[in-house]
Design an enzyme around this catalytic site. Structure first.
Site, mmCIF file in Angstrom:
data_model
loop_
_atom_site.group_PDB
_atom_site.id
_atom_site.type_symbol
_atom_site.label_atom_id
_atom_site.label_comp_id
_atom_site.label_asym_id
_atom_site.label_seq_id
_atom_site.Cartn_x
_atom_site.Cartn_y
_atom_site.Cartn_z
ATOM 1 N N LYS A 134 42.427 17.667 32.942
ATOM 2 C CA LYS A 134 41.886 19.086 34.227
ATOM 3 C C LYS A 134 40.396 18.780 34.790
ATOM 4 C CE LYS A 134 42.380 23.764 33.570
ATOM 5 N NZ LYS A 134 42.771 25.243 32.541
ATOM 6 N N SER A 210 45.929 28.209 35.508
ATOM 7 C CA SER A 210 44.676 27.648 35.873
ATOM 8 C C SER A 210 45.261 25.823 35.804
ATOM 9 C CB SER A 210 43.330 27.682 35.459
ATOM 10 O OG SER A 210 43.251 27.128 34.188
ATOM 11 N N SER A 234 46.489 29.701 30.809
ATOM 12 C CA SER A 234 46.685 28.929 32.235
ATOM 13 C C SER A 234 47.500 27.039 31.890
ATOM 14 C CB SER A 234 45.135 28.568 31.987
ATOM 15 O OG SER A 234 44.758 29.204 32.614
#
Length: 537
Positions: A134, A210, A234
């Site tokens: 990420k 996210s 997330s």
């Protein structure tokens, strides 16, 4: 119209990422799927653009690749190159990447191949395996914008602690980083730097947030294993949106040093990192690798010194007592999500496990606590970054950060005390019930169009939560999904949670929208959710 400075910076960043893809990995115009094609996961097999070897490699699960990499049957450079190409395609079709470091990945792979040839031994349990990260994980020389234009052209000086551990001790290969929403605080993946990431299963839908870029990449099979983060759902929401497995661990299980936060210093709700994968076995392999490296020694002093523990009789295979939470008291899951939850509960009962119902009486308070802790600084951390370049806000999703008032220290301490009392009450309730796990939906939705996320997942998913160590559930219910309200429980309570795909998809013949003339909604949000339900055939 005059182009703003932030728009110039963002355009330059997007161009740089696209230009970092080698010409041979740019999809030819005549092969590019039309914008009207929703599902692009079939592109690698149907386009003829990938070789048979590239397809065989990238369609393999991590556990299928690892023994071949460890034995030398497959070269890490070959595997890495195949995933680089598929990740490049994924970005062109879904806009899922925030950074590429293809040459770093290939050089790491060559070094690992040389090490294996020289010593006859793999470097670690993930030897030669490409692993995606990420955006917020620092990798030396690359930005970690976390969706802020102000962080463009601010390359990291060193790798994050987890990245160092994965590469030097486990043998992982890094080649891409993936897109996130602004400040990583939205349930969809969209920002003013890289734009919107879409779901490869249906590009009209969101992959969640996210960790949505990560989920989109893995769902497209542009990565065999990825690492995301979770503070309020997330990891769990993207897993549900794309049909993946994920683990949201308790804080202290995996190292978190050297990562960029959208709200630096915010520790009322601890952010954790965890894996995203297509199978439960791949999830377990990652966890074994990280915990097996004993990160409490030299990676992160906040890691708990708890070695990997393998269940043994009488724990292994025993019957469990599992509570089911059918809704969060604020919104009813839509019909396909309820159907997924019901089928999973029935499968558990048929396997001999005891199921009991779990009241959602504490969920509203948990959500309220979470929301107040997120904006305890009055949204200043986010507002300051937004103001630096004048980039626009994503409203209404980030309205609270744009308009909240900062708490004083004494009020913040009171909020912490309220959180502790909430956690204690939940623990007492859990222990009094004698349950082993909590099964519930992550969000009420069965599908969410881009820009319309209201605390929802786009594919029915379910989650299991435990106050102790992560639970890995064997067959018969390896299918998993996500459950409504669990992001409140697991985040505010710091419980470990596994999210899994159920295998259920929306079926117009089985899933009928509620009759809004007869249904009495739990709230205005529930009314909006149910009235917007559509189940196309």
């Amino acid at each position: 119209m005059k182009v703003q400075i932030w728009e110039q910076v963002a355009a330059r960043k997007q161009k740089a990422v696209l230009e970092s893809i080698p010409a041979e990995w740019i999809i030819p115009d005549h092969l590019m799927p039309p914008d009207s094609q929703d599902d692009v996961t079939t592109f690698p097999e149907t386009s003829g653009w990938f070789t048979a070897e590239e397809l065989a490699i990238t369609n393999s699960e991590a556990l299928e690749l690892l023994p071949k990499l460890a034995s030398g049957e497959l070269k890490s450079e070959t595997v890495t190159r195949a995933f680089c190409k598929r990740a490049a395609a994924a970005h062109q079709l879904t806009n899922c990447l925030s950074e590429t470091c293809f040459e770093r990945g290939l050089e790491t792979a060559r070094q690992l191949d040389a090490h294996l040839a020289r010593t006859g031994l793999p470097l670690g349990p993930l030897h030669g395996l490409p692993v995606s990260l990420k955006d917020n994980f620092h990798l030396a020389g690359l930005d970690a914008t976390v969706g802020f234009v102000s962080h463009v052209d601010c390359p990291a000086a060193a790798d994050a602690a987890l990245a160092t551990l994965l590469q030097t001790k486990a043998g992982a290969v890094f080649y891409v980083k993936t897109n996130v929403p602004t400040a990583m605080m939205m349930a969809e993946t969209v920002n003013n730097v890289m734009g919107r990431t879409v779901n490869p299963l249906n590009r009209r839908l969101t992959p969640g947030g996210s960790s949505g870029g990560e989920a989109a990449l893995i769902a497209f099979r542009g990565s065999p294993l990825g690492v995301g983060t979770d503070i309020g759902g997330s990891l769990r929401i993207p897993a549900a949106c794309t049909g993946l497995f994920t683990l949201r661990p308790s804080f202290g299980r995996f190292p978190t040093l050297g990562c960029r936060s959208g709200m630096p210093g915010q520790e009322a709700v601890q952010s954790v990192n965890g894996p995203l994968a297509r199978t439960l076995g791949d999830l377990e392999a990652y966890c074994r690798a990280v915990v097996g490296a004993e990160p409490w020694h030299d990676a992160d002093p906040r890691c708990l010194p708890i070695p990997w523990r393998t269940p043994s009789p009488p724990l292994l295979g025993r019957k469990l007592k599992i509570a089911v939470m059918w809704d969060d008291g604020m919104a009813l899951p839509t019909p396909p999500v309820t159907r997924a939850l019901r089928r999973t509960a029935d499968a558990l009962a048929s396997a001999g496990h005891e199921l009991v119902e779990w009241s959602s009486k504490d969920q509203a308070q948990g959500l309220d606590l979470l929301n107040r802790m997120f904006v305890a600084d009055g949204g200043l951390a986010i507002r300051e970054e937004i103001a630096k370049t004048g980039e626009p806000w994503f409203l209404p999703a980030m309205a609270a950060y744009a308009s909240s008032q900062e708490l004083g220290t004494r009020d913040l301490w009171r909020l912490h005390a309220e959180r502790q009392a909430y956690q204690q009450r939940h623990l007492e309730r859990w222990n009094a019930s004698g349950i082993d796990a909590l099964l519930c939906p992550t969000t009420p939705y069965a599908s969410v169009e881009n820009g319309k996320f209201r605390h929802a997942s786009s594919l029915p998913g379910l989650s299991l939560s435990s106050p102790t160590s992560p639970i890995f559930i064997p067959d018969p219910f390896s299918p998993v999904a996500t459950v409504i309200g669990l992001e409140v429980d697991a985040s505010g309570l710091d419980q470990s949670c596994i999210s899994f795909p159920t295998g259920i998809k929306v079926d117009a013949a089985l899933d009928k929208a509620l009759d809004m003339l007869l249904y009495q909604p739990m709230s205005e949000v529930d009314k909006m959710i149910q009235s917007e339900c559509e189940f196309p055939s």
